[in-house]
Design a protein around this motif. Structure first.
Motif, PDB file in Angstrom:
ATOM      1  N   LYS A 157       0.892  -1.147   0.127  1.00  0.00           N
ATOM      2  CA  LYS A 157       0.036   0.062  -0.167  1.00  0.00           C
ATOM      3  C   LYS A 157       0.775   1.304  -0.119  1.00  0.00           C
ATOM      4  O   LYS A 157       0.469   2.257  -0.654  1.00  0.00           O
ATOM      5  N   THR A 206       1.710   1.740  -3.511  1.00  0.00           N
ATOM      6  CA  THR A 206       0.454   2.508  -4.341  1.00  0.00           C
ATOM      7  C   THR A 206       0.483   4.054  -4.146  1.00  0.00           C
ATOM      8  O   THR A 206       0.322   4.691  -4.873  1.00  0.00           O
ATOM      9  N   ALA A 256      -0.430   6.892   3.244  1.00  0.00           N
ATOM     10  CA  ALA A 256      -0.980   5.655   2.934  1.00  0.00           C
ATOM     11  C   ALA A 256      -1.969   4.989   4.003  1.00  0.00           C
ATOM     12  O   ALA A 256      -2.843   4.124   3.682  1.00  0.00           O
ATOM     13  N   SER A 282       3.238  -2.687  -5.773  1.00  0.00           N
ATOM     14  CA  SER A 282       1.939  -1.954  -5.927  1.00  0.00           C
ATOM     15  C   SER A 282       1.101  -2.878  -6.698  1.00  0.00           C
ATOM     16  O   SER A 282      -0.067  -3.111  -6.070  1.00  0.00           O
ATOM     17  N   TYR A 288       0.042  -6.009  -4.525  1.00  0.00           N
ATOM     18  CA  TYR A 288      -0.640  -5.614  -3.525  1.00  0.00           C
ATOM     19  C   TYR A 288      -2.038  -5.156  -3.892  1.00  0.00           C
ATOM     20  O   TYR A 288      -3.244  -5.838  -3.226  1.00  0.00           O
ATOM     21  N   GLU A 289      -2.377  -4.533  -5.126  1.00  0.00           N
ATOM     22  CA  GLU A 289      -3.707  -4.259  -5.260  1.00  0.00           C
ATOM     23  C   GLU A 289      -4.425  -5.284  -6.396  1.00  0.00           C
ATOM     24  O   GLU A 289      -5.518  -5.191  -6.675  1.00  0.00           O
TER      25      GLU A 289
END
Length: 416
Positions: A265, A268, A290, A325, A328-329
């Motif tokens: 995160k 991101t 974040a 990122s 994670y997403e």
């Protein structure tokens, strides 16, 4: 000053001491984040500091108070990068020699910047895998050469200097209601938190650490600093195995909440800040933004400051940041795919298994002697995380045997 107590911290005196040397960084209202979280969000831009980090404040505050004799012998520090730059700048400004110990994994950009800010006043020693490793070496060197050690966080003069971030914030936003601060060793949160709590009694103080290095949270839960056996070093500016005794005591007194953020995160957030606001932050500098999703209810309708603690991000890390990122997403997935023993299997996979917006980002046969029918390592990037279940169903329907590497950390680390 270590014999003094927290009641003798004088943040205004520290501000007067450093204000002509340290840059007064802007407190910027961020319209996008404010709309997203239904409050007023301001970013304290310490990434725009002279050394691109708040760390200069504490370093200069301490070194500038050394005696002439102490300055003549020189100073030593241990740092993952930002404190090193602050010490180097201060050494050059005050005309003293510095020996700076940094972990071997320190990004090259931070090493180069430290040398640049020192202008020949400092000697760099790269040693150890973590901050804690190089700290032991630095302390031994300090004693052997009768120099003065400049701690990165666990010292009242350092804490006092970091607290000048809070002095500037309160001058610019007297009606502040909440502040979110990143925590590594705890100097920033201890100093800034103490100053703001003294002057704005009802303020909400929130500390945030990376999920892989929760040293302050563990200290809170155990009633004192503990040494973590292992940490994730990705958020290098906050990857500390053990917080300071002084910083722990102060943070315990003033912080209202401690939160953790996954490293993915953080990545991101780094990309969003760059793409949406043209702000370049290092991983530790992104922590306060974040964590906003986890604070949504608490900060709604309030005036909130997020401290952007640093901007020393090596551009060579951007590919790694993007990868973390996407993982994670849920937008990037890796598989071991065993293709059926039939003609055209690879073509079938590309034409019928992949969705219209799916991209193959990596493809290699694991057994070089069994191309076309052996197992392959396949990386696939999706446009939406919601497309993943359908991708798995198509693999099953077309009889492709797969292992989802994202769910097998051991295999993932070995193969990817």
């Amino acid at each position: 000053m270590e014999t003094e107590t927290k009641n003798q911290l004088d943040f205004n005196a520290a501000y007067d001491r450093i204000k002509d040397v340290v840059k007064r960084t802007p407190l910027e209202y961020n319209a996008g984040l404010s709309a997203r979280y239904e409050c007023e969000i301001y970013l304290k831009r310490e990434d725009l500091q002279i050394v691109r980090s708040y760390k200069l404040r504490g370093a200069y505050n301490m070194i500038s108070q050394l005696t002439e004799e102490e300055l003549s012998r020189g100073v030593v520090c241990a740092s993952a990068g930002n404190h090193a730059q602050g010490v180097a700048f201060s050494c050059n400004k005050l005309g003293t020699k510095g020996v700076i110990f940094m972990p071997e994994i320190t990004p090259k950009q931070k090493v180069t910047q430290t040398e640049m800010h020192g202008h020949g006043s400092v000697e760099l020693v790269l040693t150890g895998d973590t901050f804690d490793d190089c700290l032991m070496e630095a302390l031994a060197y300090t004693e052997a050469h009768q120099m003065t050690f400049i701690p990165p966080f666990d010292n009242y003069r350092i804490i006092e200097g970091q607290g000048t971030v809070g002095v500037e914030i309160l001058q610019d936003l007297p009606d502040i209601e909440a502040i979110i601060m990143p925590i590594g060793g705890g100097g920033l949160a201890a100093g800034t938190g103490s100053y703001l709590k003294q002057n704005v009694p009802g303020i909400d103080l929130i500390g945030v650490e990376p999920e892989g290095a929760p040293s302050m949270l563990e200290a809170f839960e155990h009633g004192g600093p503990v040494t973590l056996p292992e940490i994730n070093r990705f958020v290098d500016g906050a990857a500390v195995k053990r917080v300071g005794k002084l910083t722990y005591q102060l943070c315990q007194d003033v912080l209202d909440e401690m939160l953790l953020v996954p490293e993915g995160k953080v990545c991101t957030t780094i990309l969003k800040l760059y793409n949406e606001d043209a702000i370049v932050v290092e991983p530790a500098g992104a922590l306060s933004v974040a964590v906003l999703d986890a604070c949504r209810d608490k900060i709604k309708g309030k005036k909130v400051v997020c401290v952007i603690s640093g901007g020393n991000n090596d551009i060579a890390r951007m590919q790694e940041i993007k990868e973390k990122s996407l993982l994670y997403e849920g937008l990037k997935h890796y598989f071991i795919v065993r293709f059926p023993q039939r003609p055209g299997a690879l073509k079938l996979f590309v034409n019928n298994v992949l969705g219209p917006h799916d991209d193959i980002t990596r493809f290699e046969f694991i057994k070089k002697t069994e191309k076309e029918n052996g197992p392959a390592l396949v990386g696939i990037e999706l446009k939406s995380a919601a497309d993943y279940p359908a991708l798995l169903k198509r693999m099953e329907a077309h009889r492709f045997s797969v292992i989802e590497l994202n769910k097998d950390q051991t295999l993932f680390e070995y193969l990817v």
